[in-house]
Scaffold this active site. Structure first.
Site, mmCIF file in Angstrom:
data_model
loop_
_atom_site.group_PDB
_atom_site.id
_atom_site.type_symbol
_atom_site.label_atom_id
_atom_site.label_comp_id
_atom_site.label_asym_id
_atom_site.label_seq_id
_atom_site.Cartn_x
_atom_site.Cartn_y
_atom_site.Cartn_z
ATOM 1 N N ASP A 47 1.010 -1.227 0.010
ATOM 2 C CA ASP A 47 0.071 0.100 -0.005
ATOM 3 C C ASP A 47 0.979 1.041 0.100
ATOM 4 O O ASP A 47 1.928 1.211 0.617
ATOM 5 C CB ASP A 47 -1.093 -0.148 1.250
ATOM 6 C CG ASP A 47 -2.060 -0.814 1.184
ATOM 7 O OD1 ASP A 47 -2.231 -1.637 0.278
ATOM 8 O OD2 ASP A 47 -2.810 -0.918 2.107
ATOM 9 N N HIS A 61 3.577 6.463 -15.310
ATOM 10 C CA HIS A 61 4.448 5.409 -14.957
ATOM 11 C C HIS A 61 4.052 3.894 -15.110
ATOM 12 O O HIS A 61 2.638 3.825 -15.153
ATOM 13 C CB HIS A 61 4.606 5.442 -13.238
ATOM 14 C CG HIS A 61 5.013 6.695 -12.886
ATOM 15 N ND1 HIS A 61 4.776 7.444 -11.659
ATOM 16 C CD2 HIS A 61 6.097 7.799 -13.616
ATOM 17 C CE1 HIS A 61 5.352 8.498 -11.569
ATOM 18 N NE2 HIS A 61 6.079 8.671 -12.480
ATOM 19 N N TYR A 130 -2.879 4.199 -2.767
ATOM 20 C CA TYR A 130 -3.191 2.923 -3.921
ATOM 21 C C TYR A 130 -2.787 1.711 -3.239
ATOM 22 O O TYR A 130 -1.468 1.603 -2.474
ATOM 23 C CB TYR A 130 -2.849 3.284 -5.232
ATOM 24 C CG TYR A 130 -1.312 3.563 -5.335
ATOM 25 C CD1 TYR A 130 -0.125 2.759 -5.759
ATOM 26 C CD2 TYR A 130 -1.026 4.907 -4.723
ATOM 27 C CE1 TYR A 130 0.963 3.249 -6.026
ATOM 28 C CE2 TYR A 130 0.230 5.263 -4.949
ATOM 29 C CZ TYR A 130 1.225 4.647 -5.544
ATOM 30 O OH TYR A 130 2.658 5.035 -5.720
#
Length: 182
Positions: A47, A61, A130
């Site tokens: 995470d 990316h 995320y």
């Protein structure tokens, strides 16, 4: 949780059910069995949490040999989040999809492995969190220019001269010059 497939193959917007009253709110942000049903049999191993100021653009990316899937959300502020399909055998190869993610709409975006990912900070400050399906490998990270003319991403900015990018991101490759393993 509502799962909505978007215009680029396998990218999914997740909208949680929010329970709120005068005390605040509660929502479920992840449930493995439902995620597998709508997004695939992925498991998360890392995470991450970033904070960005208005005008910051991070991306686009992707990981070359160890592609990461990402389940992204904003817990403070608002961003415009973009996923670009880099999977050569996909019907949507080279296509992008963008969504507004914010602390207000509480939506999330599933970006599968094999995609480039980036976001532009719309609010004064944004906190972005995320989950990743593989560990970050610094030597494996690649970047495509956010302003690539072949992709023609419609970023919601007033002036491209006001965009803040890292030195690394400013040296990203153009899509037409990029190698893909997937």
């Amino acid at each position: 949780m509502e799962y909505e497939s978007l215009d680029v193959a396998d990218v999914v917007r997740l909208t949680p059910q929010v329970f709120g009253d005068e005390r605040g709110f509660f929502l479920e942000t992840f449930r493995q069995n439902e995620f597998e049903k709508y997004c695939g049999p992925y498991h998360f191993v890392q995470d991450n949490h970033s904070r960005s100021t208005r005008g910051t653009l991070r991306g686009l990316h992707y990981q070359f040999k160890r592609p990461q899937g990402k389940l992204v959300r904003v817990t403070r502020g608002e961003v415009f989040d973009v996923a670009v399909d880099l999977r050569r055998n996909s019907l949507t190869f080279g296509k992008w999809v963008g969504v507004h993610l914010s602390e207000t709409n509480k939506q999330m975006l599933w970006v599968p492995p094999g995609f480039a990912h980036g976001f532009y900070t719309i609010s004064e400050v944004a906190e972005f969190q995320y989950k990743c399906t593989d560990y970050y490998a610094p030597g494996d990270e690649c970047c495509i220019r956010w302003d690539d003319p072949d992709l023609s991403i419609q970023w919601p900015m007033r002036n491209a001269n006001e965009v803040i990018v890292s030195e690394k991101d400013s040296k990203g490759n153009f899509f037409s010059c990029t190698e893909f393993l997937f």
